[in-house]
Design an enzyme around this catalytic site. Sequence first.
Site, mmCIF file in Angstrom:
data_model
loop_
_atom_site.group_PDB
_atom_site.id
_atom_site.type_symbol
_atom_site.label_atom_id
_atom_site.label_comp_id
_atom_site.label_asym_id
_atom_site.label_seq_id
_atom_site.Cartn_x
_atom_site.Cartn_y
_atom_site.Cartn_z
ATOM 1 N N GLY A 87 0.825 -1.213 0.000
ATOM 2 C CA GLY A 87 0.000 0.000 0.000
ATOM 3 C C GLY A 87 0.855 1.257 0.000
ATOM 4 C CG LEU A 88 4.209 1.548 1.843
ATOM 5 C CD1 LEU A 88 5.567 1.370 2.493
ATOM 6 C CD2 LEU A 88 3.430 2.603 2.614
ATOM 7 C CB SER A 90 6.087 -0.510 -4.752
ATOM 8 O OG SER A 90 5.147 -1.522 -5.037
ATOM 9 C CB SER A 91 2.835 -0.810 -8.972
ATOM 10 O OG SER A 91 1.595 -0.194 -8.902
ATOM 11 C CB ALA A 92 2.140 4.700 -8.174
ATOM 12 C CB ALA A 93 7.364 4.725 -7.061
ATOM 13 C CG ASP A 135 -1.460 4.790 -5.337
ATOM 14 O OD1 ASP A 135 -2.302 5.406 -4.668
ATOM 15 O OD2 ASP A 135 -1.171 3.597 -5.136
HETATM 16 O O1 PMV Z 1 -3.858 -0.138 -2.462
HETATM 17 P P1 PMV Z 1 -3.530 1.299 -2.586
HETATM 18 O O2 PMV Z 1 -2.624 1.867 -1.542
HETATM 19 O O3 PMV Z 1 -3.060 1.691 -3.967
HETATM 20 O O4 PMV Z 1 -4.872 2.119 -2.345
HETATM 21 C C1 PMV Z 1 -6.034 1.894 -3.048
HETATM 22 C C2 PMV Z 1 -6.934 3.040 -2.770
HETATM 23 C C3 PMV Z 1 -8.352 2.824 -3.236
HETATM 24 O O5 PMV Z 1 -9.041 4.039 -2.960
HETATM 25 C C4 PMV Z 1 -9.015 1.704 -2.469
HETATM 26 C C5 PMV Z 1 -8.418 2.516 -4.732
HETATM 27 C C6 PMV Z 1 -7.952 3.653 -5.616
HETATM 28 O O6 PMV Z 1 -7.550 3.341 -6.768
HETATM 29 O O7 PMV Z 1 -8.020 4.833 -5.222
#
Ligand code: PMV
Length: 314
Positions: A87-88, A90-93, A135
Amino acid sequence: MAWASAPGKVILLGEHAVVFGEPAIAVALDLRTKIRIDGRGTSIMVNGEPLQEKLHLPHVHQALALTGEPWGPLDIRIESAVPRASGLGSSAALSAALIAALQEARGLKPQPRDVARLAFEVELAVQEGRASPTDTSTSVAGGAVLVDSVKGPGLLWDLERGGKHWFLHRLNLAKPPALVVGHSGERAPTGQMVAMVHERVRRDPRDLQRIRSLGALAREGAKALSASDFRGLGQLMDRAHADLRALGVSTPRLDELVHAARKRSFGAKLTGAGGGGSIIALTEHPNDVAAALRTAGCDPIVASVTPRGLEAGA
Ligand code: PMV
């Protein structure tokens, strides 16, 4: 040789609600993914190891396609301090840094809005259409970002996709807060959690109320963050955790970590999609919170918010 680097992120408030057009706040963390691209050679290495096909190859393929194939042989080195699947972001970075490094390799100067848009396309393709631009845009912009379905002050850029329109805004941070991240050791795919929440909201109006409440907390949180009111922000985070729990996206393990972190924090909550993944605590005592999380059996990361977003050069 072309290079780029981009930070990971955490969502402070508004996860899940943002999928329904409510606002969300995310901050970039001082954990970065760095990429170097050489025109010679044909290897892709990640943290000194050959690339893992399932984890990284879809991103690489999408980024290559979006930056204008054909590409000749490339030597791509990826070094990442952002833990995977936590949830940090990593794939967006990875997506943002890869797009920018490939543009540099083409002799182009990456433009933040353009990289944010293309990195979002990479995420959408890899996650089968289930992604908001939170992200990727936070990774590109750095600092604190407010995502909303309406335009407000501090607009960075806007993105449209599939009838949805997102406006990304800069939130000014006078004094960045300390954050401690604790991973639950559990994993749940974001897409699955988003689909589950959709189903609940369709069936139960109380769940729609919870989504609206999460959005309202994010809106208030944007004000608290800009005013460096961390006590206020922490309380909003605690309330958001209660809503997320009621929505069914927390787990006993996440609740346990939130409870352990709260003793020395302004506030703590799960972050991201839930069902596993991580919690975050906002605190003046990061070492105490880290110790409490270690006692609860996890390996915490003490991080701070970085103003440095995407950086690239050749
Ligand atoms: O799993 P993460 O940290 O990329 O968070 C997802 C966040 C959601 O709001 C659940 C989905 C989204 O794409 O915004």
